[in-house]
Design an enzyme around this catalytic site. Structure first.
Site, mmCIF file in Angstrom:
data_model
loop_
_atom_site.group_PDB
_atom_site.id
_atom_site.type_symbol
_atom_site.label_atom_id
_atom_site.label_comp_id
_atom_site.label_asym_id
_atom_site.label_seq_id
_atom_site.Cartn_x
_atom_site.Cartn_y
_atom_site.Cartn_z
ATOM 1 N N HIS A 141 -0.615 10.148 -1.910
ATOM 2 C CA HIS A 141 -1.881 10.033 -1.170
ATOM 3 C C HIS A 141 -2.614 11.373 -1.227
ATOM 4 O O HIS A 141 -1.991 12.433 -1.198
ATOM 5 C CB HIS A 141 -1.601 9.634 0.281
ATOM 6 C CG HIS A 141 -2.842 9.201 0.998
ATOM 7 N ND1 HIS A 141 -3.737 10.108 1.507
ATOM 8 C CD2 HIS A 141 -3.348 7.969 1.245
ATOM 9 C CE1 HIS A 141 -4.752 9.431 2.051
ATOM 10 N NE2 HIS A 141 -4.534 8.133 1.919
ATOM 11 N N GLU A 155 -8.037 5.537 -4.952
ATOM 12 C CA GLU A 155 -8.700 6.025 -3.742
ATOM 13 C C GLU A 155 -9.487 7.281 -4.087
ATOM 14 O O GLU A 155 -8.924 8.399 -4.055
ATOM 15 C CB GLU A 155 -7.666 6.404 -2.677
ATOM 16 C CG GLU A 155 -6.999 5.253 -2.006
ATOM 17 C CD GLU A 155 -6.577 5.610 -0.583
ATOM 18 O OE1 GLU A 155 -6.822 4.786 0.303
ATOM 19 O OE2 GLU A 155 -6.029 6.693 -0.349
#
Ligand code: 13P
Length: 258
Positions: free
Chosen positions: A94, A166
């Protein structure tokens, strides 16, 4: 056929009582969907209690992190070997971990390999930051992150993986710019092209690719309608059970619209 997935990344939010109330409420609003898997990614401390509470026909669990060594003198860390059997998925790479905790290509590659050898499916997050986007560098960044993270894996392992695109600039806490679905389409296509180049078309058509970044119940349908987009990784909007239940509902309805 790839099963669609919606992932709630709670990040560092919720405690045992708020999580339990949330899931009780979400459970009442969620039915079992054959073509949609709902994954909850709570903090580490919540994984075990929630694993006892949730209806496993409706929800799966994801860890938000894990350490790449299986055991040893690594104070404060929790390994994927310890998470084995508790979670089905783990979020790896992430951007918050890359940015705040200096996770580099090598570490992310080791974590992806460790999750996989412990039978946990990685949800590998990749995406460019704002300056890389402005410099027209998106494809190179995404290819580097992807190629380095998948380096140790077999074709079968890549086929089972989940890749979440993302873009950092689209994450609500990093600016929250709303991307055009057509921009996302280009990168999703490019991710599949890269997987196809490395592992062949069959693998590329099996790996699930998600979009993440400021997704809410209004925007989800447009992303799910993109060709080859298999779901969403949801941060802020997943913290409210009403909003998240609407996102799940839209994920279910998309098949009916098709
Ligand atoms: P937001 O949905 O809050 O933009 O967060 C996205 C994210 O980082 C999910 O992993």
């Amino acid at each position: 056929m790839r099963k669609r997935i919606i992932v709630a990344n709670w990040k560092m939010n919720m405690n045992i009582s708020t999580a339990s109330i949330y899931l009780n409420n979400l459970n009442k609003r969620t039915t079992i969907h054959r073509n949609l898997e709902v994954i909850i990614g709570p903090a580490l401390t919540l994984l075990y209690p929630l694993s006892l509470e949730i209806d496993h026909r409706k929800f799966s669990l994801a860890a938000q992190n894990g350490y790449f060594k299986d055991q040893g003198a690594f104070t404060g860390e929790v390994s994927f070997a310890m998470l084995k059997g508790l979670v089905k998925y783990a979020i790896i790479g992430h951007s918050e971990r890359r940015i705040y905790f200096n996770e580099d290509h090598q570490l992310i590659r080791d974590k992806v390999a460790a999750a996989t050898r412990n039978e946990i499916i990685p949800i590998l997050c990749i995406g460019e930051n704002k300056s890389e986007r402005v410099a027209n560098d998106t494809k190179r960044v995404v290819a580097d992150q992807l190629n380095s993270a998948l380096y140790n894996l077999t074709s079968d392992e890549v086929a089972k993986m989940v890749i979440a695109y993302e873009p950092v600039w689209a994450i609500s806490t990093f600016g929250g710019e709303i991307p055009k679905p057509s921009d996302i389409q280009k990168v999703i296509d490019y991710i599949r092209f890269q997987i196809s180049e490395l592992y062949g078309a069959k693998v590329a058509s099996s790996t699930r690719v998600l979009y993440g970044g400021s997704v809410n119940s209004d925007s989800i349908t447009a992303y799910l309608a993109l060709d080859g987009c298999d779901g969403a990784l949801v941060g802020g909007a997943s913290l409210n059970y009403l909003e998240f239940s609407k996102i799940i509902e839209k994920g279910y309805l998309i098949d009916k619209l098709a």
